[in-house]
Scaffold this motif. Structure first.
Motif, PDB file in Angstrom:
ATOM      1  N   LEU A  76     -49.524  20.431  17.666  1.00 39.95           N
ATOM      2  CA  LEU A  76     -49.288  19.903  19.040  1.00 39.95           C
ATOM      3  C   LEU A  76     -48.359  18.628  18.967  1.00 39.95           C
ATOM      4  CD1 LEU A  76     -53.010  20.082  20.403  1.00 39.95           C
ATOM      5  CD2 LEU A  76     -51.348  21.591  20.354  1.00 39.95           C
ATOM      6  N   TRP A  77     -47.305  18.876  18.186  1.00 38.33           N
ATOM      7  CA  TRP A  77     -46.115  17.867  18.161  1.00 38.33           C
ATOM      8  C   TRP A  77     -45.239  17.936  19.187  1.00 38.33           C
ATOM      9  CZ3 TRP A  77     -43.734  17.329  12.484  1.00 38.33           C
ATOM     10  CH2 TRP A  77     -44.831  16.682  11.637  1.00 38.33           C
ATOM     11  N   ASN A 111     -49.838  21.199  26.164  1.00 40.11           N
ATOM     12  CA  ASN A 111     -50.304  20.438  25.047  1.00 40.11           C
ATOM     13  C   ASN A 111     -50.513  19.035  25.010  1.00 40.11           C
ATOM     14  OD1 ASN A 111     -50.249  23.084  23.424  1.00 40.11           O
ATOM     15  ND2 ASN A 111     -48.434  22.586  22.350  1.00 40.11           N
ATOM     16  N   LEU A 112     -49.358  18.560  25.886  1.00 40.61           N
ATOM     17  CA  LEU A 112     -49.622  17.012  25.890  1.00 40.61           C
ATOM     18  C   LEU A 112     -50.628  16.579  27.095  1.00 40.61           C
ATOM     19  CD1 LEU A 112     -48.295  14.149  25.896  1.00 40.61           C
ATOM     20  CD2 LEU A 112     -46.775  14.968  27.838  1.00 40.61           C
ATOM     21  N   ASP A 113     -50.858  17.382  27.964  1.00 40.52           N
ATOM     22  CA  ASP A 113     -51.883  17.240  28.858  1.00 40.52           C
ATOM     23  C   ASP A 113     -53.265  17.325  28.134  1.00 40.52           C
ATOM     24  OD1 ASP A 113     -52.669  16.720  31.785  1.00 40.52           O
ATOM     25  OD2 ASP A 113     -54.034  18.538  31.258  1.00 40.52           O
ATOM     26  N   TYR A 136     -50.174   5.820  26.299  1.00 42.94           N
ATOM     27  CA  TYR A 136     -48.434   5.845  26.169  1.00 42.94           C
ATOM     28  C   TYR A 136     -48.042   5.888  24.629  1.00 42.94           C
ATOM     29  CZ  TYR A 136     -43.606   5.068  26.344  1.00 42.94           C
ATOM     30  OH  TYR A 136     -42.170   5.211  26.229  1.00 42.94           O
ATOM     31  N   ARG A 137     -48.771   4.814  23.806  1.00 38.99           N
ATOM     32  CA  ARG A 137     -48.494   4.693  22.493  1.00 38.99           C
ATOM     33  C   ARG A 137     -48.888   5.924  21.627  1.00 38.99           C
ATOM     34  NH1 ARG A 137     -50.227  -0.777  22.875  1.00 38.99           N
ATOM     35  NH2 ARG A 137     -52.245  -0.165  22.086  1.00 38.99           N
ATOM     36  N   GLY A 143     -44.853  12.247  19.144  1.00 38.64           N
ATOM     37  CA  GLY A 143     -43.468  12.651  19.591  1.00 38.64           C
ATOM     38  C   GLY A 143     -43.112  13.158  20.870  1.00 38.64           C
ATOM     39  N   TYR A 144     -43.891  12.770  22.019  1.00 37.69           N
ATOM     40  CA  TYR A 144     -43.712  13.199  23.217  1.00 37.69           C
ATOM     41  C   TYR A 144     -42.712  12.327  24.002  1.00 37.69           C
ATOM     42  CZ  TYR A 144     -46.801  17.036  22.698  1.00 37.69           C
ATOM     43  OH  TYR A 144     -47.523  18.131  22.185  1.00 37.69           O
TER      44      TYR A 144
END
Length: 167
Positions: A76-77, A111-113, A136-137, A143-144
């Motif tokens: 999930l990068w 993936n990000l969600d 956010y960090r 890597g998003y």
């Protein structure tokens, strides 16, 4: 103290590298590092790499696509982290861009969600601004891109000022 390994021959290095490439995708950069650990002379390492390219054991585009697919699907990068990792493998910018273009946008956002929802559940911070900053960090460390992460973060954490991409 362990004695340094005896240097191997060109033939042995070629055999080991070809076998490794037959099992999985490898970059020339990875193989060069292995051969350096084996103390193979540079000119022999160059010959091994040339042979592997000429005989399709290694292919930068094929490696980059496999690497991208694995990192997006299993680790999930985000694209930024993947791009940097491929650069460390010695893959050129055009090949990296082509491999990243094939990423399924819907899967990528999902993936990000998923990552941010999981992190939000684990974050104990109660101040909305600090909570958003932590998320956010986290997204950045994976890597998003900000423009994808910030709307999700603003949706997950109510209160405080919304983070804005243009700030």
């Amino acid at each position: 103290m362990k004695k340094p390994a005896k240097p191997i021959t060109y033939e042995t290095a070629l055999e080991r590298c070809a076998a490794a490439c037959a099992r999985a995708e490898h970059s020339a950069g990875e193989l060069r590092k292995k051969m350096a650990r084996w103390r193979l002379p540079r000119q022999d390492a160059d010959r091994v790499i040339d042979f592997l390219y000429d005989n399709a054991f290694i292919d930068d585009a094929r490696f980059a696509h496999a690497f991208v697919n694995d990192k997006v699907a299993f680790d999930l990068w985000g694209r930024i982290k993947i791009r940097q990792a491929l650069r460390l493998h010695g893959i050129d910018s055009e090949t990296i861009a082509a491999a990243l273009d094939d990423v399924d946008s819907e899967l990528y956002r999902h993936n990000l969600d998923t990552l941010l929802r999981q992190k939000a559940k684990l974050t104990t911070e109660t101040d909305p601004y600090k909570r958003k900053t932590a998320l956010y960090r986290f997204a950045a460390s994976r890597g998003y891109e900000s423009e994808l992460a910030l709307p999700i973060i603003n949706r997950l954490v109510s209160g405080g000022d919304d983070f804005d991409v243009d700030e």
